[in-house]
Design a protein around this motif. Structure first.
Motif, PDB file in Angstrom:
ATOM      1  N   GLN A   1       0.404  -3.263  -8.245  1.00 40.46           N
ATOM      2  CA  GLN A   1       1.773  -2.972  -7.864  1.00 40.46           C
ATOM      3  C   GLN A   1       1.844  -1.805  -6.890  1.00 40.46           C
ATOM      4  O   GLN A   1       2.817  -1.654  -6.161  1.00 40.46           O
ATOM      5  CB  GLN A   1       2.589  -2.664  -9.121  1.00 40.46           C
ATOM      6  CG  GLN A   1       2.653  -3.823 -10.102  1.00 40.46           C
ATOM      7  CD  GLN A   1       3.324  -3.433 -11.408  1.00 40.46           C
ATOM      8  OE1 GLN A   1       3.876  -2.357 -11.524  1.00 40.46           O
ATOM      9  NE2 GLN A   1       3.266  -4.312 -12.390  1.00 40.46           N
ATOM     10  N   VAL A   2       0.831  -0.945  -6.899  1.00 43.01           N
ATOM     11  CA  VAL A   2       0.802   0.209  -6.017  1.00 43.01           C
ATOM     12  C   VAL A   2      -0.054  -0.107  -4.789  1.00 43.01           C
ATOM     13  O   VAL A   2      -1.217  -0.473  -4.929  1.00 43.01           O
ATOM     14  CB  VAL A   2       0.223   1.438  -6.747  1.00 43.01           C
ATOM     15  CG1 VAL A   2       0.189   2.637  -5.823  1.00 43.01           C
ATOM     16  CG2 VAL A   2       1.044   1.730  -7.992  1.00 43.01           C
ATOM     17  N   PRO A   3       0.487   0.009  -3.559  1.00 44.88           N
ATOM     18  CA  PRO A   3      -0.297  -0.309  -2.366  1.00 44.88           C
ATOM     19  C   PRO A   3      -1.535   0.574  -2.274  1.00 44.88           C
ATOM     20  O   PRO A   3      -1.532   1.735  -2.673  1.00 44.88           O
ATOM     21  CB  PRO A   3       0.689  -0.006  -1.221  1.00 44.88           C
ATOM     22  CG  PRO A   3       2.049  -0.082  -1.842  1.00 44.88           C
ATOM     23  CD  PRO A   3       1.874   0.400  -3.247  1.00 44.88           C
ATOM     24  N   ASP A   4      -2.630   0.020  -1.753  1.00 48.01           N
ATOM     25  CA  ASP A   4      -3.829   0.805  -1.526  1.00 48.01           C
ATOM     26  C   ASP A   4      -4.354   0.496  -0.133  1.00 48.01           C
ATOM     27  O   ASP A   4      -3.761  -0.268   0.614  1.00 48.01           O
ATOM     28  CB  ASP A   4      -4.885   0.548  -2.606  1.00 48.01           C
ATOM     29  CG  ASP A   4      -5.278  -0.915  -2.693  1.00 48.01           C
ATOM     30  OD1 ASP A   4      -5.116  -1.641  -1.688  1.00 48.01           O
ATOM     31  OD2 ASP A   4      -5.749  -1.345  -3.755  1.00 48.01           O
ATOM     32  N   CYS A   5      -5.489   1.125   0.212  1.00 44.84           N
ATOM     33  CA  CYS A   5      -5.983   0.987   1.581  1.00 44.84           C
ATOM     34  C   CYS A   5      -6.343  -0.454   1.913  1.00 44.84           C
ATOM     35  O   CYS A   5      -6.142  -0.906   3.042  1.00 44.84           O
ATOM     36  CB  CYS A   5      -7.171   1.912   1.803  1.00 44.84           C
ATOM     37  SG  CYS A   5      -8.522   1.704   0.628  1.00 44.84           S
ATOM     38  N   MET A   6      -6.866  -1.223   0.941  1.00 41.93           N
ATOM     39  CA  MET A   6      -7.233  -2.607   1.238  1.00 41.93           C
ATOM     40  C   MET A   6      -6.011  -3.480   1.486  1.00 41.93           C
ATOM     41  O   MET A   6      -6.052  -4.407   2.301  1.00 41.93           O
ATOM     42  CB  MET A   6      -8.080  -3.191   0.102  1.00 41.93           C
ATOM     43  CG  MET A   6      -9.560  -2.940   0.246  1.00 41.93           C
ATOM     44  SD  MET A   6     -10.250  -3.441   1.854  1.00 41.93           S
ATOM     45  CE  MET A   6      -9.759  -5.157   1.946  1.00 41.93           C
ATOM     46  N   SER A   7      -4.914  -3.223   0.805  1.00 43.91           N
ATOM     47  CA  SER A   7      -3.722  -4.027   1.057  1.00 43.91           C
ATOM     48  C   SER A   7      -3.204  -3.770   2.471  1.00 43.91           C
ATOM     49  O   SER A   7      -2.753  -4.694   3.154  1.00 43.91           O
ATOM     50  CB  SER A   7      -2.634  -3.724   0.021  1.00 43.91           C
ATOM     51  OG  SER A   7      -2.153  -2.402   0.142  1.00 43.91           O
ATOM     52  N   GLU A   8      -3.311  -2.521   2.922  1.00 48.73           N
ATOM     53  CA  GLU A   8      -2.876  -2.195   4.284  1.00 48.73           C
ATOM     54  C   GLU A   8      -3.740  -2.908   5.311  1.00 48.73           C
ATOM     55  O   GLU A   8      -3.240  -3.419   6.319  1.00 48.73           O
ATOM     56  CB  GLU A   8      -2.949  -0.681   4.495  1.00 48.73           C
ATOM     57  CG  GLU A   8      -2.027   0.129   3.599  1.00 48.73           C
ATOM     58  CD  GLU A   8      -2.309   1.613   3.698  1.00 48.73           C
ATOM     59  OE1 GLU A   8      -3.160   1.994   4.543  1.00 48.73           O
ATOM     60  OE2 GLU A   8      -1.698   2.398   2.950  1.00 48.73           O
ATOM     61  N   ILE A   9      -5.034  -2.935   5.060  1.00 46.76           N
ATOM     62  CA  ILE A   9      -5.961  -3.573   6.006  1.00 46.76           C
ATOM     63  C   ILE A   9      -5.826  -5.083   5.979  1.00 46.76           C
ATOM     64  O   ILE A   9      -5.720  -5.734   7.020  1.00 46.76           O
ATOM     65  CB  ILE A   9      -7.411  -3.161   5.676  1.00 46.76           C
ATOM     66  CG1 ILE A   9      -7.607  -1.664   5.902  1.00 46.76           C
ATOM     67  CG2 ILE A   9      -8.412  -3.960   6.509  1.00 46.76           C
ATOM     68  CD1 ILE A   9      -8.897  -1.110   5.327  1.00 46.76           C
TER      69      ILE A   9
END
Length: 239
Positions: A181-189
């Motif tokens: 549920q919390v965005p992380d660096c992989m979701s951004e990429i």
């Protein structure tokens, strides 16, 4: 997980009572306690190539504790994992993570998936150089030159199936049930990758032989330490 072991022990005791046998004594070891984990991840932590369950043996301990806590606390959702881990203490999750991180089991052979030359070129571009114009770092910049991970919290990318890699990248891109549920660096990429890029990277990674060891955190570029600071901090127990 503990409920599963207690249930199994109860069943064995009942069977022994019915047939007049001696109750089976289950040794109180971590290997016995994590048998519920191996239902999905395999008795030797190896699942079928078409399964969506990752290899967890030998993964960095910090990475594993992050994932266990995320599942338990609802930051990453997958119902079977949530049920197994609910009410487990941090201390016990650290024991589980330590156990699996210490396992040294053989890796599967590459999948030998045919790739067009342009697919290979595209995959190697993203894996070795990234795409600075789109703020996409190289896979090797975060996961190590050997793609075997960075201690304490970044996992290796080799020894995983194409199906699993594709599903995980798709989850990050589309917000599927496997993603936190919390965005992380992989979701951004991942959200910046095209379908062709996801498929090319997944094929290329699944085609590689596994070699090398996880790299130390000192090999990570300063800007990437900052980008992944949440995962690294949690893995070190500094929330």
């Amino acid at each position: 997980m503990m409920r599963f072991i207690l249930w199994a022990f109860f069943c064995m005791t009942c069977v022994s009572s019915v047939y007049g046998g001696t109750p089976v004594e289950v040794p109180d070891t971590m290997a016995e306690r994590i048998r519920a984990c191996t239902i999905c991840h395999g008795a030797e932590d190896k699942a079928g190539r078409d399964a969506y369950y990752p290899r967890i043996a030998g993964k960095p301990q910090g990475y594993l504790i992050n994932q266990l806590r995320n599942f338990r606390d609802g930051r990453r959702y997958y119902q079977p994992m949530a049920i197994l881990l609910e009410n487990m203490s941090d201390e016990y999750l650290y024991e589980i993570a330590q156990y699996f991180s210490s396992l040294q089991l053989p890796y599967p052979l590459p999948e030998q998936i045919y790739m067009q030359p342009e697919e290979i070129e595209l995959a190697e571009q993203l894996i070795r150089m990234g795409n600075p114009g789109r703020n996409i770092p190289a896979c090797s910049a975060c996961h190590g030159d050997d793609l075997m991970g960075i201690e304490p919290a970044i996992p290796g990318l080799l020894g995983l199936s194409r199906a699993y890699i594709t599903a995980q990248l798709g989850g990050w891109r589309n917000g599927g049930i496997m993603r936190g549920q919390v965005p992380d660096c992989m979701s951004e990429i991942a959200k910046q990758l095209t379908d062709d890029e996801v498929n090319a990277v997944a094929k290329w990674l699944a085609n590689q032989f596994v070699s090398g060891e996880p790299r130390p955190i000192s090999t990570l570029l300063p800007e990437l330490v900052h980008r992944c600071s949440q995962n690294i901090t949690e893995a070190e127990g500094k929330e």
